[in-house]
Design a protein around this motif. Structure first.
Motif, PDB file in Angstrom:
ATOM      1  N   ASP A   1       0.766  -1.030  -0.037  1.00 24.48           N
ATOM      2  CA  ASP A   1       0.047  -0.146   0.040  1.00 24.48           C
ATOM      3  C   ASP A   1       0.741   1.525  -0.169  1.00 24.48           C
ATOM      4  O   ASP A   1       2.065   1.194   0.111  1.00 24.48           O
ATOM      5  CB  ASP A   1      -1.174   0.063   1.320  1.00 24.48           C
ATOM      6  CG  ASP A   1      -0.129   0.125   2.550  1.00 24.48           C
ATOM      7  OD1 ASP A   1       0.647   1.066   2.784  1.00 24.48           O
ATOM      8  OD2 ASP A   1      -0.083  -0.927   3.290  1.00 24.48           O
TER       9      ASP A   1
ATOM     10  N   THR B   1      -0.805  -2.695  18.752  1.00 23.38           N
ATOM     11  CA  THR B   1      -1.760  -2.089  17.758  1.00 23.38           C
ATOM     12  C   THR B   1      -1.567  -0.540  17.949  1.00 23.38           C
ATOM     13  O   THR B   1      -1.104   0.081  19.108  1.00 23.38           O
ATOM     14  CB  THR B   1      -3.266  -2.206  18.007  1.00 23.38           C
ATOM     15  OG1 THR B   1      -4.165  -1.674  16.966  1.00 23.38           O
ATOM     16  CG2 THR B   1      -3.650  -1.936  19.464  1.00 23.38           C
ATOM     17  N   THR B   2      -1.716   0.181  16.746  1.00 24.50           N
ATOM     18  CA  THR B   2      -1.324   1.690  16.921  1.00 24.50           C
ATOM     19  C   THR B   2      -2.809   2.488  16.693  1.00 24.50           C
ATOM     20  O   THR B   2      -2.931   3.637  16.536  1.00 24.50           O
ATOM     21  CB  THR B   2      -0.478   1.973  15.810  1.00 24.50           C
ATOM     22  OG1 THR B   2      -1.110   1.694  14.563  1.00 24.50           O
ATOM     23  CG2 THR B   2       0.918   1.857  16.193  1.00 24.50           C
ATOM     24  N   LYS B   3      -3.966   1.316  16.678  1.00 22.88           N
ATOM     25  CA  LYS B   3      -5.268   1.893  16.332  1.00 22.88           C
ATOM     26  C   LYS B   3      -6.069   2.042  17.560  1.00 22.88           C
ATOM     27  O   LYS B   3      -6.140   1.078  18.312  1.00 22.88           O
ATOM     28  CB  LYS B   3      -5.893   1.047  15.331  1.00 22.88           C
ATOM     29  CG  LYS B   3      -5.352   0.818  14.107  1.00 22.88           C
ATOM     30  CD  LYS B   3      -5.795  -0.265  13.175  1.00 22.88           C
ATOM     31  CE  LYS B   3      -4.886  -0.602  12.057  1.00 22.88           C
ATOM     32  NZ  LYS B   3      -5.049  -1.731  11.344  1.00 22.88           N
TER      33      LYS B   3
HETATM   34  P1  ADP Z   1      -4.831  -3.991  14.510  1.00 24.97           P
HETATM   35  O1  ADP Z   1      -5.029  -4.015  12.930  1.00 24.97           O
HETATM   36  O2  ADP Z   1      -6.001  -4.567  15.402  1.00 24.97           O
HETATM   37  O3  ADP Z   1      -4.105  -3.117  14.991  1.00 24.97           O
HETATM   38  P2  ADP Z   1      -2.829  -6.111  13.431  1.00 24.97           P
HETATM   39  O4  ADP Z   1      -1.947  -6.996  14.144  1.00 24.97           O
HETATM   40  O5  ADP Z   1      -3.649  -6.347  12.211  1.00 24.97           O
HETATM   41  O6  ADP Z   1      -3.785  -5.456  14.264  1.00 24.97           O
HETATM   42  O7  ADP Z   1      -1.851  -4.900  12.945  1.00 24.97           O
HETATM   43  C1  ADP Z   1      -0.980  -4.334  14.177  1.00 24.97           C
HETATM   44  C2  ADP Z   1      -0.242  -3.018  13.960  1.00 24.97           C
HETATM   45  O8  ADP Z   1       0.610  -3.000  12.527  1.00 24.97           O
HETATM   46  C3  ADP Z   1      -1.417  -1.938  13.287  1.00 24.97           C
HETATM   47  O9  ADP Z   1      -1.987  -1.513  14.216  1.00 24.97           O
HETATM   48  C4  ADP Z   1      -0.450  -1.144  12.632  1.00 24.97           C
HETATM   49  O10 ADP Z   1       0.268  -0.170  13.448  1.00 24.97           O
HETATM   50  C5  ADP Z   1       0.545  -1.891  11.954  1.00 24.97           C
HETATM   51  N1  ADP Z   1       0.090  -2.081  10.596  1.00 24.97           N
HETATM   52  C6  ADP Z   1      -0.446  -3.211  10.187  1.00 24.97           C
HETATM   53  N2  ADP Z   1      -0.538  -3.448   8.756  1.00 24.97           N
HETATM   54  C7  ADP Z   1      -0.102  -2.070   8.205  1.00 24.97           C
HETATM   55  C8  ADP Z   1       0.005  -1.126   7.026  1.00 24.97           C
HETATM   56  N3  ADP Z   1      -0.252  -1.878   5.930  1.00 24.97           N
HETATM   57  N4  ADP Z   1       0.552   0.084   7.069  1.00 24.97           N
HETATM   58  C9  ADP Z   1       0.912   0.544   8.269  1.00 24.97           C
HETATM   59  N5  ADP Z   1       0.941  -0.021   9.527  1.00 24.97           N
HETATM   60  C10 ADP Z   1       0.513  -1.342   9.404  1.00 24.97           C
END
Ligand code: ADP
Length: 217
Positions: free
Chosen positions: A153, A172-174
């Protein structure tokens, strides 16, 4: 886990108290009380999702391997994510080489990994203007080697110091994130004898990769 579950539980208590206050008003404010109860239901569902996911993570369901056509499996996931991509005005490119042999794999689990990567990519691009987001799903394969999937992406990207940690459970950063999608993905891919990793994207953003072995026939 405590943190992930405590947060929605605390929110339920807060909404419950608010709901009681709206009911104690003279006259009772029923619309506000209803909103508070709806929030409680939403948060309770969130807490319950965390538990379900943690269970799945602790004990990955046994894999059900079957012959999987990569092109069909990818097409199904793309159609699932289609409306989300349209809404966000994301452009999708899919490259799958001709002659790719079917893989012996758990189709649903592999699709889960791909979908999680695509949804994460869309989260990472959610700040873009419509039409700016670029999502790429590429499958690479040379005879005799593993099949490699890449999901790229042009979103916010992953800071270099977090490249390793993002596969850890609960990273997680969300605000609404659970941080277990990638941890589950890693356990699925490793259970298939593959590898999973992330690299910075070529034009910003991030590229997630995983490999799956082709069956020895
Ligand atoms: P969540 O989506 O619930 O946070 P995930 O394990 O799927 O859990 O992802 C962990 C973290 O990895 C996300 O919170 C984000 O910070 C980072 N991350 C994942 N995919 C991407 C991406 N395509 N671009 C940037 N950061 C990402």
């Amino acid at each position: 886990i405590a943190h992930e579950v405590n947060q929605p539980l605390a929110a339920i208590v807060t909404s419950g108290n608010a709901g009681l206050r709206w009911l104690a008003n003279e006259p009772a404010n029923l619309p506000k009380a209803r909103q508070a109860i709806e929030r409680m239901i939403g948060d309770a569902n969130r807490a319950s999702d965390v538990i379900v996911h943690v269970r799945a993570l602790a004990k990955p369901a046994s894999t059900q391997k079957e012959w999987v056509s990569v092109a069909d499996a990818v097409a199904e996931i793309v159609s699932l994510a289609h409306s989300e991509m349209n809404q966000q005005g994301v452009t999708l490119t899919v490259e799958i080489p001709d002659g790719l042999p079917p893989l012996l794999a758990d189709r649903v689990q592999i699709q889960q990994v791909l979908l999680n990567m695509m949804l994460n990519a869309m989260d990472a691009m959610s700040g873009h203007e419509p039409g700016q987001g670029q999502l790429q799903v590429v499958v690479d394969w040379r005879a005799g080697s593993d099949v490699r999937f890449s999901v790229s992406d042009n979103g916010i990207g992953v800071p270099a110091e977090h490249l390793e940690r993002i596969f850890d459970a609960f990273y997680t950063t969300k605000e609404q994130g659970m941080g277990i999608g990638l941890a589950i993905s890693r356990s699925i891919i490793e259970a298939h004898g593959g590898r999973i990793w992330v690299t910075p994207g070529e034009q910003g953003g991030a590229t997630f990769h995983f490999t799956l072995p082709t069956a020895k026939m």
